[in-house]
Design an enzyme around this catalytic site. Structure first.
Site, mmCIF file in Angstrom:
data_model
loop_
_atom_site.group_PDB
_atom_site.id
_atom_site.type_symbol
_atom_site.label_atom_id
_atom_site.label_comp_id
_atom_site.label_asym_id
_atom_site.label_seq_id
_atom_site.Cartn_x
_atom_site.Cartn_y
_atom_site.Cartn_z
ATOM 1 N N SER A 32 0.863 -1.181 0.000
ATOM 2 C CA SER A 32 0.000 0.000 0.000
ATOM 3 C C SER A 32 0.895 1.224 0.000
ATOM 4 C CB SER A 32 -0.894 0.028 1.242
ATOM 5 O OG SER A 32 -1.590 1.250 1.325
ATOM 6 N N ASN A 33 0.403 2.302 -0.564
ATOM 7 C CA ASN A 33 1.121 3.572 -0.490
ATOM 8 C C ASN A 33 0.381 4.563 0.398
ATOM 9 O OD1 ASN A 33 3.220 2.723 -2.182
ATOM 10 N ND2 ASN A 33 1.979 3.131 -3.995
ATOM 11 N N ASP B 276 -6.855 -4.657 2.334
ATOM 12 C CA ASP B 276 -7.922 -4.119 1.507
ATOM 13 C C ASP B 276 -9.068 -3.851 2.465
ATOM 14 O OD1 ASP B 276 -8.566 -3.253 -1.140
ATOM 15 O OD2 ASP B 276 -10.108 -4.790 -1.188
ATOM 16 N N ALA B 277 -9.509 -2.634 2.462
ATOM 17 C CA ALA B 277 -10.511 -2.220 3.440
ATOM 18 C C ALA B 277 -11.561 -1.369 2.760
ATOM 19 C CB ALA B 277 -9.846 -1.444 4.573
ATOM 20 N N ARG C 98 -9.207 -2.213 11.394
ATOM 21 C CA ARG C 98 -7.815 -2.552 11.097
ATOM 22 C C ARG C 98 -7.108 -3.062 12.345
ATOM 23 N NH1 ARG C 98 -6.981 1.544 8.306
ATOM 24 N NH2 ARG C 98 -7.585 0.494 6.390
#
Length: 199
Positions: free
Chosen positions: A7-8, A68-69, A183
């Site tokens: 992820s960025n 992935d959220a 998360r």
């Protein structure tokens, strides 16, 4: 152990670094290693997270962790779901977190059923071909507020009211948010899986 974060998103990196600190792993953003974004062609969080983790592992040679959220709104049949990051663009707004919140509140005007869930799916792979990926899912249910509240966090944090706390995630200090968030719940499961299977 060094793990690449597929992820960025700087918010995800900061949260996950804190949550995984007890393991002593070094989490490094894929962008810092010259890796671009993976395609996310699937309709479920777990499939997209797995695709992102495999992509990052393939391009870095390191174990990878992907998240992935998204937001799943009951009144919208679970949408925006995997399309959460681009939600605002469906309604003529530019892509971005503030516009996503704006679009959500606009679309929910006049809707009384405001139940929604934030879902985070974490997937870790040792290599691109790992036959046994680690999968952890965290889910938090709340109510969409009628206006943003609070200034902490990112994404939909200002508009998801947690009934048990009477506050949005954006109104909570980071350590409290991390203990209760989608998360945070997924990260606790992932910590246990990493300890059991990798360390």
């Amino acid at each position: 152990m060094k793990i690449v974060l597929a992820s960025n998103n700087p918010g995800k990196l900061a949260e996950l670094q804190t949550m995984l600190a007890p393991l002593g792993v070094e989490l490094q953003r894929q962008a810092d290693l010259g890796v671009g974004q993976a395609a996310e062609p699937f309709r479920t969080f777990v499939e997209n997270a797995l695709a992102k983790a495999r992509f990052a592992a393939a391009h870095t040679g390191l174990p990878a962790l992907a998240d992935d959220a998204g937001l799943c709104v009951d009144a919208f049949g679970g949408l925006p779901g995997v399309d959460t990051a681009d939600y605002a663009t469906r309604f003529g707004h530019a892509r971005g977190e503030a516009n996503n919140v704006r679009a959500l509140l606009e679309q929910m005007q006049g809707i009384d059923e405001r139940r929604a869930a934030l879902v985070s799916t974490l997937v870790a792979v040792r290599s691109p071909d790992d036959p046994e990926p680690l999968i952890a899912v965290g889910r938090v249910v709340g109510q969409i507020t009628r206006a943003p509240r609070g200034s902490n966090g990112f994404g939909f944090d200002p508009v998801l009211l947690l009934p048990g706390l009477g506050k949005t995630f954006a109104e909570l200090p980071a350590e409290v948010k991390n203990a209760h968030s989608h998360r945070g719940r997924a990260a606790q499961q992932m910590l246990a899986l990493l300890r059991e299977r990798w360390l």
